[in-house]
Write a protein that holds these residues in place. Sequence first.
Motif, PDB file in Angstrom:
ATOM      1  N   ALA A 157       0.832  -1.200   0.000  1.00  0.00           N
ATOM      2  CA  ALA A 157       0.000   0.000   0.000  1.00  0.00           C
ATOM      3  C   ALA A 157       0.871   1.256   0.000  1.00  0.00           C
ATOM      4  O   ALA A 157       0.568   2.240  -0.690  1.00  0.00           O
ATOM      5  CB  ALA A 157      -0.923   0.003   1.214  1.00  0.00           C
ATOM      6  N   ALA A 158       1.969   1.228   0.755  1.00  0.00           N
ATOM      7  CA  ALA A 158       2.886   2.371   0.803  1.00  0.00           C
ATOM      8  C   ALA A 158       3.566   2.581  -0.539  1.00  0.00           C
ATOM      9  O   ALA A 158       3.784   3.721  -0.968  1.00  0.00           O
ATOM     10  CB  ALA A 158       3.938   2.153   1.892  1.00  0.00           C
ATOM     11  N   LEU A 159       3.897   1.495  -1.227  1.00  0.00           N
ATOM     12  CA  LEU A 159       4.516   1.602  -2.553  1.00  0.00           C
ATOM     13  C   LEU A 159       3.535   2.222  -3.546  1.00  0.00           C
ATOM     14  O   LEU A 159       3.914   3.059  -4.368  1.00  0.00           O
ATOM     15  CB  LEU A 159       4.969   0.223  -3.038  1.00  0.00           C
ATOM     16  CG  LEU A 159       6.235  -0.328  -2.380  1.00  0.00           C
ATOM     17  CD1 LEU A 159       6.427  -1.799  -2.759  1.00  0.00           C
ATOM     18  CD2 LEU A 159       7.460   0.488  -2.801  1.00  0.00           C
ATOM     19  N   TYR A 160       2.279   1.794  -3.477  1.00  0.00           N
ATOM     20  CA  TYR A 160       1.292   2.356  -4.397  1.00  0.00           C
ATOM     21  C   TYR A 160       1.074   3.841  -4.108  1.00  0.00           C
ATOM     22  O   TYR A 160       0.968   4.656  -5.036  1.00  0.00           O
ATOM     23  CB  TYR A 160      -0.038   1.606  -4.285  1.00  0.00           C
ATOM     24  CG  TYR A 160      -1.028   2.058  -5.336  1.00  0.00           C
ATOM     25  CD1 TYR A 160      -0.921   1.636  -6.650  1.00  0.00           C
ATOM     26  CD2 TYR A 160      -2.052   2.938  -5.015  1.00  0.00           C
ATOM     27  CE1 TYR A 160      -1.810   2.065  -7.624  1.00  0.00           C
ATOM     28  CE2 TYR A 160      -2.945   3.378  -5.975  1.00  0.00           C
ATOM     29  CZ  TYR A 160      -2.825   2.932  -7.278  1.00  0.00           C
ATOM     30  OH  TYR A 160      -3.702   3.370  -8.239  1.00  0.00           O
ATOM     31  N   GLU A 161       1.042   4.200  -2.829  1.00  0.00           N
ATOM     32  CA  GLU A 161       0.896   5.613  -2.471  1.00  0.00           C
ATOM     33  C   GLU A 161       2.096   6.419  -2.976  1.00  0.00           C
ATOM     34  O   GLU A 161       1.944   7.527  -3.491  1.00  0.00           O
ATOM     35  CB  GLU A 161       0.779   5.763  -0.954  1.00  0.00           C
ATOM     36  CG  GLU A 161       0.635   7.213  -0.511  1.00  0.00           C
ATOM     37  CD  GLU A 161       0.552   7.365   0.996  1.00  0.00           C
ATOM     38  OE1 GLU A 161       0.094   8.423   1.454  1.00  0.00           O
ATOM     39  OE2 GLU A 161       0.934   6.428   1.717  1.00  0.00           O
ATOM     40  N   ASP A 162       3.292   5.847  -2.834  1.00  0.00           N
ATOM     41  CA  ASP A 162       4.510   6.504  -3.301  1.00  0.00           C
ATOM     42  C   ASP A 162       4.440   6.734  -4.809  1.00  0.00           C
ATOM     43  O   ASP A 162       4.750   7.821  -5.308  1.00  0.00           O
ATOM     44  CB  ASP A 162       5.720   5.629  -2.951  1.00  0.00           C
ATOM     45  CG  ASP A 162       7.034   6.248  -3.364  1.00  0.00           C
ATOM     46  OD1 ASP A 162       7.278   7.424  -3.007  1.00  0.00           O
ATOM     47  OD2 ASP A 162       7.835   5.565  -4.039  1.00  0.00           O
ATOM     48  N   TYR A 163       3.992   5.715  -5.537  1.00  0.00           N
ATOM     49  CA  TYR A 163       3.844   5.820  -6.987  1.00  0.00           C
ATOM     50  C   TYR A 163       2.799   6.885  -7.329  1.00  0.00           C
ATOM     51  O   TYR A 163       3.015   7.726  -8.207  1.00  0.00           O
ATOM     52  CB  TYR A 163       3.429   4.467  -7.559  1.00  0.00           C
ATOM     53  CG  TYR A 163       2.897   4.524  -8.971  1.00  0.00           C
ATOM     54  CD1 TYR A 163       3.744   4.732 -10.047  1.00  0.00           C
ATOM     55  CD2 TYR A 163       1.530   4.364  -9.217  1.00  0.00           C
ATOM     56  CE1 TYR A 163       3.263   4.785 -11.345  1.00  0.00           C
ATOM     57  CE2 TYR A 163       1.041   4.407 -10.511  1.00  0.00           C
ATOM     58  CZ  TYR A 163       1.903   4.616 -11.579  1.00  0.00           C
ATOM     59  OH  TYR A 163       1.412   4.686 -12.853  1.00  0.00           O
ATOM     60  N   ASP A 164       1.671   6.867  -6.619  1.00  0.00           N
ATOM     61  CA  ASP A 164       0.587   7.802  -6.918  1.00  0.00           C
ATOM     62  C   ASP A 164       1.007   9.246  -6.664  1.00  0.00           C
ATOM     63  O   ASP A 164       0.675  10.136  -7.456  1.00  0.00           O
ATOM     64  CB  ASP A 164      -0.637   7.460  -6.060  1.00  0.00           C
ATOM     65  CG  ASP A 164      -1.831   8.331  -6.390  1.00  0.00           C
ATOM     66  OD1 ASP A 164      -2.502   8.045  -7.407  1.00  0.00           O
ATOM     67  OD2 ASP A 164      -2.094   9.300  -5.661  1.00  0.00           O
ATOM     68  N   ILE A 165       1.752   9.479  -5.596  1.00  0.00           N
ATOM     69  CA  ILE A 165       2.203  10.842  -5.289  1.00  0.00           C
ATOM     70  C   ILE A 165       3.093  11.371  -6.402  1.00  0.00           C
ATOM     71  O   ILE A 165       2.939  12.510  -6.872  1.00  0.00           O
ATOM     72  CB  ILE A 165       2.947  10.879  -3.944  1.00  0.00           C
ATOM     73  CG1 ILE A 165       1.962  10.672  -2.787  1.00  0.00           C
ATOM     74  CG2 ILE A 165       3.700  12.198  -3.764  1.00  0.00           C
ATOM     75  CD1 ILE A 165       2.615  10.486  -1.438  1.00  0.00           C
ATOM     76  N   ARG A 166       4.046  10.542  -6.839  1.00  0.00           N
ATOM     77  CA  ARG A 166       4.959  10.977  -7.900  1.00  0.00           C
ATOM     78  C   ARG A 166       4.221  11.146  -9.229  1.00  0.00           C
ATOM     79  O   ARG A 166       4.453  12.097  -9.978  1.00  0.00           O
ATOM     80  CB  ARG A 166       6.111   9.985  -8.047  1.00  0.00           C
ATOM     81  CG  ARG A 166       7.114  10.080  -6.896  1.00  0.00           C
ATOM     82  CD  ARG A 166       8.297   9.158  -7.047  1.00  0.00           C
ATOM     83  NE  ARG A 166       7.953   7.778  -6.762  1.00  0.00           N
ATOM     84  CZ  ARG A 166       7.884   6.820  -7.665  1.00  0.00           C
ATOM     85  NH1 ARG A 166       8.093   7.092  -8.937  1.00  0.00           N
ATOM     86  NH2 ARG A 166       7.589   5.579  -7.321  1.00  0.00           N
TER      87      ARG A 166
END
Length: 203
Positions: free
Chosen positions: A66-75
Amino acid sequence: MTSPTPEPSRRRLTREARTRQLLDASWALISDEGTDALTLGRLAEVAGITKPVAYDHFGTRNGLLAALYEDYDIRQTALFDAAIEGAKPTLADKARTFAAAYVDCVLTQGREIQGVLAALSGSPELAAVKRQYQKAFIEKCAGIFAPFSEAAGISSASLWAMLGAADALSDAAVVGEITAEQAKEELRHTILGMVRRSRHASP
């Protein structure tokens, strides 16, 4: 007799910096070994930390995904918003810029994000996380194209269909089934068709 030279102390990272380090290590691990290899234990090995530190940051493997997806979404959102902001205030340029930015954002992360997305779909908890970000993006899309549609705006169904096409075309470009330019051009036409249909929709 000389005193032994003390070993330099390991610099302690802030929690934010440690999280950034672990996310970067996770992306590298996925790139090298695939998403199936991504566990908190393996991440700890790669990052040179103890397992408790990894668990303290993410709790579970699902928490890490979930943190990886959030990181991707932010960028992705930052790049996407900057591109849209720079587009001319015409439907033609907004559609062209939207299509190019969306495909480019997916290609930037490449195959790594595909593995994370597949893992997200395999868990109800993670699927809910993905859907939350998708809903936010749908709202953004509605705002971008509202000035070019009728007063009622573009239907939710049309926006979801466009997002599905955007994802499918970007995925095909990532694996080489089509070129990036083909994906962008087809998505551009999909967007233009969506907006034009909204102008002729029945009240």
